[in-house]
Design an enzyme around this catalytic site. Structure first.
Site, PDB file in Angstrom:
ATOM      1  N   PHE A  29      28.991  60.983   4.094  1.00  0.00           N
ATOM      2  CA  PHE A  29      28.717  60.059   5.213  1.00  0.00           C
ATOM      3  C   PHE A  29      27.237  59.667   5.395  1.00  0.00           C
ATOM      4  O   PHE A  29      26.386  60.255   4.808  1.00  0.00           O
ATOM      5  CB  PHE A  29      29.149  60.683   6.540  1.00  0.00           C
ATOM      6  CG  PHE A  29      30.569  60.578   6.806  1.00  0.00           C
ATOM      7  CD1 PHE A  29      31.024  60.143   8.030  1.00  0.00           C
ATOM      8  CD2 PHE A  29      31.473  60.900   5.849  1.00  0.00           C
ATOM      9  CE1 PHE A  29      32.351  60.055   8.293  1.00  0.00           C
ATOM     10  CE2 PHE A  29      32.794  60.811   6.096  1.00  0.00           C
ATOM     11  CZ  PHE A  29      33.228  60.395   7.325  1.00  0.00           C
ATOM     12  N   THR A  30      26.936  58.706   6.348  1.00  0.00           N
ATOM     13  CA  THR A  30      25.549  58.238   6.630  1.00  0.00           C
ATOM     14  C   THR A  30      25.248  57.759   8.039  1.00  0.00           C
ATOM     15  O   THR A  30      26.113  57.671   8.846  1.00  0.00           O
ATOM     16  CB  THR A  30      25.191  57.055   5.724  1.00  0.00           C
ATOM     17  OG1 THR A  30      25.603  57.388   4.462  1.00  0.00           O
ATOM     18  CG2 THR A  30      23.741  56.751   5.699  1.00  0.00           C
ATOM     19  N   ALA A 465      30.052  56.645   6.839  1.00  0.00           N
ATOM     20  CA  ALA A 465      29.089  57.633   7.311  1.00  0.00           C
ATOM     21  C   ALA A 465      28.187  58.052   6.168  1.00  0.00           C
ATOM     22  O   ALA A 465      28.469  57.805   5.013  1.00  0.00           O
ATOM     23  CB  ALA A 465      29.812  58.835   7.893  1.00  0.00           C
ATOM     24  N   SER A 466      27.099  58.696   6.516  1.00  0.00           N
ATOM     25  CA  SER A 466      26.042  59.031   5.552  1.00  0.00           C
ATOM     26  C   SER A 466      25.700  57.789   4.744  1.00  0.00           C
ATOM     27  O   SER A 466      25.288  56.791   5.306  1.00  0.00           O
ATOM     28  CB  SER A 466      26.445  60.198   4.664  1.00  0.00           C
ATOM     29  OG  SER A 466      26.182  61.402   5.326  1.00  0.00           O
ATOM     30  N   GLY A 467      25.929  57.804   3.416  1.00  0.00           N
ATOM     31  CA  GLY A 467      25.591  56.645   2.601  1.00  0.00           C
ATOM     32  C   GLY A 467      26.314  55.391   3.044  1.00  0.00           C
ATOM     33  O   GLY A 467      25.767  54.290   2.987  1.00  0.00           O
TER      34      GLY A 467
END
Length: 682
Positions: A29-30, A465-467
């Site tokens: 995630f990002t 999310a995250s990246g």
């Protein structure tokens, strides 16, 4: 296993939701960026039913309480206009965006003539018999990618487009929807459900049939006009569960010592490697997500069935397993076999029993162009770029064409759109738990440059999310479903000390090096030295601050404010919107409406959506037709190699929380597959 693994991840647990299980699996995630200012409606985005609602505004001062009734009426009138087609309140900045709600408009005589003419000249594989029923089977994995003729599996955009086309297609009399266990997250379920309700506005029937189902499948089924099940149906409406699984004890037994640095109070992805039980922070996050999903389910079902929420919860807590009870209490329309439902449809359409019901299946109807039924042809073009799966900078040697987001290929598309004058706006659909942080940042830069010349709307699906969130931050407007999983602004860095494992299996490794920290990532046969551990921790802290500060800048927040909502925590869409991480709640249709608004295109004017991310099947997939027998043989090894290839440097991943079966196994952590194969061989 010699590489240093640094990840910005989330919950270190496999979250399993629902009895007909919906899981959150390890993934990536990002964070999010946008330069807009944000308005908060009582610090949360409310959810209301899709019906007339009254709001009572209470002023605490004694001299104004007599005006409450008038305030209630005024607020009720204004509130009705701020409900989108999901029943979610559009408040603050969200209220400034068009809803994108589907409005069925009966075509006039001239348009009907043109549609009939187009149908006459359509290619043979695009022709449909008059009076046909669209037979739509929903089962297994659902991808957000547009599938080609030779690609396998279901496609969310094509499912939704088929329902829109069928609403306007004079050859389609109705829809027969077969629903079986689905491998996708709640955001995709929400999008499909919205299109089922939109289809019903056409006045055509949509009948559901469900032989095997749980909470997600019933969530779709109850949106149909009628829902049937066979007397032997398997169903489970027992509620939702969250399961956290940990490898700490397993790794200890096999001689692997994870050395993990967690940055962020809620950053728990490393927990799955080090812990033997759930942390309190992890428990808090999972409870919040579970509450949101369960509350949404109860709310929507209660309104769909006309029951009180207390009745819904009481039914779930009864543990009902008799199909007769479902019919008796009004959960399904009737108990019928598939052939009986087919006979009923024949009677409904005036077809003799001995004749065959004219049907068209999902795959064939997907070939029917929107142009044929008069739903496209606008001169203004909006580019649609879909980004699904784990993020890598370049394609690995074992990667399949549909293995995830390859940054260098994605960047080529972005640059092509930026340099072209054909497109008035761009929609980027993101369904990703993250991956390589460098790749995420490079894509963020290109999206940001694109946003300087054209309106860009980021539309989140199950996971961003995250990246995946990193990419969204570069857009001017960020849109998510109310149950999209997003956020996870934090990092986890990990190194695996395999010394004891090497000793047990008789393997030896010796390193000759130059430079004080040359063995930092190479020496996986021993633990960190004190100076190495200090550098390891400082680099993780630096990575976290970069993520947090860039997110704060992109969302026009102070770093202190962003710190409150960062710390590796995952939010669902509604909670993310109320905290300024997301601008609006909605699906693809609302993203199109917002893109038109930003490009100064009238809402009632048609536009041409240009898909730039159609999946390209490999040769084995084309030859086999389904692509599973050849491509799937060494999937575990390929995932492991892809994971190791992408682990050079910082990873912007949300390992540990993922909707079960959301995009197949491509989001799974390779070490789980490796351990599974290892343990099964003992």
């Amino acid at each position: 296993m010699s590489r240093l693994l640094t990840t910005t991840t989330t919950v270190a647990a496999i979250l399993t939701i629902s009895r007909s299980p919906l899981h959150f699996h390890p993934s990536h995630f990002t964070p999010t960026y946008n330069n807009n200012n944000y308005y908060y409606y009582n610090n949360r985005l409310l959810s209301k039913p899709n019906r007339t609602v009254s709001i009572r505004v209470i002023n605490s001062s004694s001299d104004t309480k007599n005006d409450d009734v008038k305030e209630e009426e005024d607020n009720n009138n204004s509130f009705k206009s701020e409900l989108d087609n999901n029943g979610s309140l559009r408040s603050g900045v969200d209220a400034d965006y068009p809803s994108g709600e589907f409005e069925f408009q009966q075509p006039g005589a001239w348009k009907s003539f043109l549609v009939k003419l187009r149908m006459l000249i359509a290619y043979p594989w695009q022709r449909v018999h008059k009076g046909s029923v669209l037979n739509l089977k929903l089962r297994g994995q659902i991808s957000d990618q547009v599938k080609t003729r030779f690609s396998s599996g279901l496609s969310l955009p094509q499912i939704c487009e088929n329902l829109i086309k069928a609403a306007y297609d004079p050859r389609i009399s109705g829809v027969y929807l077969h629903i079986e266990p689905l491998n996708c997250g709640w955001a995709k379920i929400e999008e499909i459900r919205r299109h089922i309700l939109d289809f019903r506005k056409s006045g055509k029937f949509i009948i559901g049939y469900a032989p095997l189902w749980g909470e997600k499948e019933y969530y779709l089924g109850c949106a149909c006009e009628e829902l049937y099940a066979p007397p032997s149906a398997y169903f489970s409406l027992y509620g939702l569960t969250a399961q956290a699984q940990f490898l700490g004890g397993v790794l200890e037994k096999v001689g692997v010592q994870p050395q993990v640095q967690r940055i962020g109070k809620y950053k728990s992805a490393g927990d799955q490697l080090t812990r033997k039980n759930i942390s309190e922070e992890n428990r808090e996050v999972l409870n919040t997500l579970l509450d949101n999903i369960y509350g949404n389910w109860v709310d929507k079902i209660s309104h769909a069935k006309g029951k009180k929420k207390e009745e819904i919860e009481s039914f779930i807590n009864e543990g009902v397993y008799q199909i007769d009870k479902l019919k008796e209490d009004g959960w399904i329309t009737d108990i019928k076999y598939d052939d009986e439902v087919t006979s009923m449809l024949k009677k409904k359409l005036g077809i003799a029993e001995e004749k065959k019901l004219p049907t068209v299946d999902y795959k064939k109807y997907s070939r029917v162009k929107k142009w044929t039924v008069g739903l496209s042809g606008g001169k203004d073009k909006i580019a649609v770029i879909r980004a699904s799966g784990s993020i890598s900078r370049v394609r690995g040697p074992f990667s399949s064409p549909s293995s995830g987001i390859i940054a260098e290929q994605f960047i080529e598309k972005i640059r092509t759109v930026r340099e072209s004058k054909r497109y008035k706006a761009v929609i980027i659909r993101i369904d990703s738990p993250g991956g390589d942080a460098l790749a995420s940042d490079l894509m963020w830069r290109e999206i940001r440059l694109l946003a300087e010349s054209k309106p860009v709307v980021a539309s989140m699906v199950d996971v961003a999310a995250s990246g995946g969130y990193y990419m969204a931050m570069a857009a001017q407007t960020i849109l998510s479903e109310n149950l999209t999983l997003t956020g996870s602004i934090g990092v986890v860095t990990a190194k695996l000390n395999l010394g004891k494992l090497f000793e047990r299996i008789g393997f030896n490794k010796e390193i000759i090096s130059r430079g004080q920290f040359a063995e930092l990532t190479a020496a996986d046969q021993r633990p960190f030295r004190p100076d190495e551990e200090k550098l390891f921790e400082e680099s993780a802290q630096n990575a976290y601050k970069q993520f947090r500060n860039k997110a704060a800048f992109s969302r026009s927040m102070s770093e202190d404010k962003m710190e409150e909502i960062a710390q590796g925590r995952v939010w669902n869409g509604n909670d993310a919107a109320s905290r300024g991480l997301v601008d609006a709640i909605g699906g693809f249709s609302r993203a199109v409406a917002i893109a038109k608004q930003k490009a100064n295109i009238p809402q009632d004017q048609q536009v041409t959506l240009v898909e730039l991310s159609k999946s390209s099947p490999s040769l084995p997939e084309v030859l086999s037709g389904i692509g599973s027998s050849v491509v799937g043989i060494d999937m575990t090894l390929k995932q492991l190699m892809d994971g190791l290839t992408s682990s050079d440097g910082v990873q912007a991943r949300m390992d540990g929380i993922m909707l079960q079966r959301s995009e197949g196994s491509s989001f799974a952590t390779p070490i789980f597959n490796l351990l599974k194969d290892y343990l099964s061989s003992l």
